[in-house]
Enzyme design. Structure first.
Site, PDB file in Angstrom:
ATOM      1  N   SER A   1      -5.526   3.749  -5.161  1.00 16.42           N
ATOM      2  CA  SER A   1      -6.619   4.726  -5.155  1.00 16.42           C
ATOM      3  C   SER A   1      -7.542   4.789  -6.260  1.00 16.42           C
ATOM      4  O   SER A   1      -7.524   4.297  -7.414  1.00 16.42           O
ATOM      5  CB  SER A   1      -5.903   6.104  -4.999  1.00 16.42           C
ATOM      6  OG  SER A   1      -6.897   7.297  -5.227  1.00 16.42           O
TER       7      SER A   1
ATOM      8  N   TYR B   1       0.524  10.646 -10.715  1.00  6.78           N
ATOM      9  CA  TYR B   1      -0.114   9.953  -9.674  1.00  6.78           C
ATOM     10  C   TYR B   1      -0.845   8.809 -10.736  1.00  6.78           C
ATOM     11  O   TYR B   1      -0.775   7.622 -10.316  1.00  6.78           O
ATOM     12  CB  TYR B   1      -0.909  10.449  -8.907  1.00  6.78           C
ATOM     13  CG  TYR B   1      -1.556   9.474  -7.819  1.00  6.78           C
ATOM     14  CD1 TYR B   1      -0.840   9.318  -6.640  1.00  6.78           C
ATOM     15  CD2 TYR B   1      -3.070   9.193  -7.816  1.00  6.78           C
ATOM     16  CE1 TYR B   1      -1.566   8.296  -5.668  1.00  6.78           C
ATOM     17  CE2 TYR B   1      -3.364   8.410  -6.966  1.00  6.78           C
ATOM     18  CZ  TYR B   1      -2.777   7.980  -5.761  1.00  6.78           C
ATOM     19  OH  TYR B   1      -3.107   7.164  -4.733  1.00  6.78           O
TER      20      TYR B   1
ATOM     21  N   ASN C   1       1.090  -1.032  -0.015  1.00  8.79           N
ATOM     22  CA  ASN C   1      -0.152   0.027  -0.021  1.00  8.79           C
ATOM     23  C   ASN C   1       0.832   1.048  -0.047  1.00  8.79           C
ATOM     24  O   ASN C   1       1.256   1.676   0.903  1.00  8.79           O
ATOM     25  CB  ASN C   1      -1.025  -0.101   1.283  1.00  8.79           C
ATOM     26  CG  ASN C   1      -1.792   1.146   1.344  1.00  8.79           C
ATOM     27  OD1 ASN C   1      -2.189   1.773   0.199  1.00  8.79           O
ATOM     28  ND2 ASN C   1      -2.248   1.525   2.537  1.00  8.79           N
TER      29      ASN C   1
END
Length: 89
Positions: A76, A89, A24
């Protein structure tokens, strides 16, 4: 990568086996792509992509050695759509 492999080896030796890995990772610079410094870009790629992959590469051999296990990789919801200033990202 050396530190990750050493940590995986220590964990397997100390606890007898590794059965699960939870990968994570997620950082974001929140800058437009054309205003992003090289360091910002590389930090995000190193943590979010390389860090996750290197962690799996360090731990997966112990899971295989034990006949299996589980790898949980979280991400995400930004992976499903674009976000303003979230290009790296």
């Amino acid at each position: 990568m050396v530190a990750l492999r050493e940590a995986a080896a220590w964990t397997a030796k100390t606890f007898g086996r590794i059965d699960i890995l939870s990968a994570n990772a997620g950082i974001q610079a929140f800058k437009p792509l054309l205003e992003m410094d090289d360091a910002d870009w590389h930090d995000q790629i190193d943590v979010n992509l390389n860090g996750t992959c290197n962690t799996i590469r360090a731990v997966a051999p112990y899971l295989i050695q034990n006949g299996g296990g589980r790898i949980h990789v979280t991400s995400s919801t930004q992976g499903q759509h674009g976000t303003k200033y979230g290009s790296a990202y």
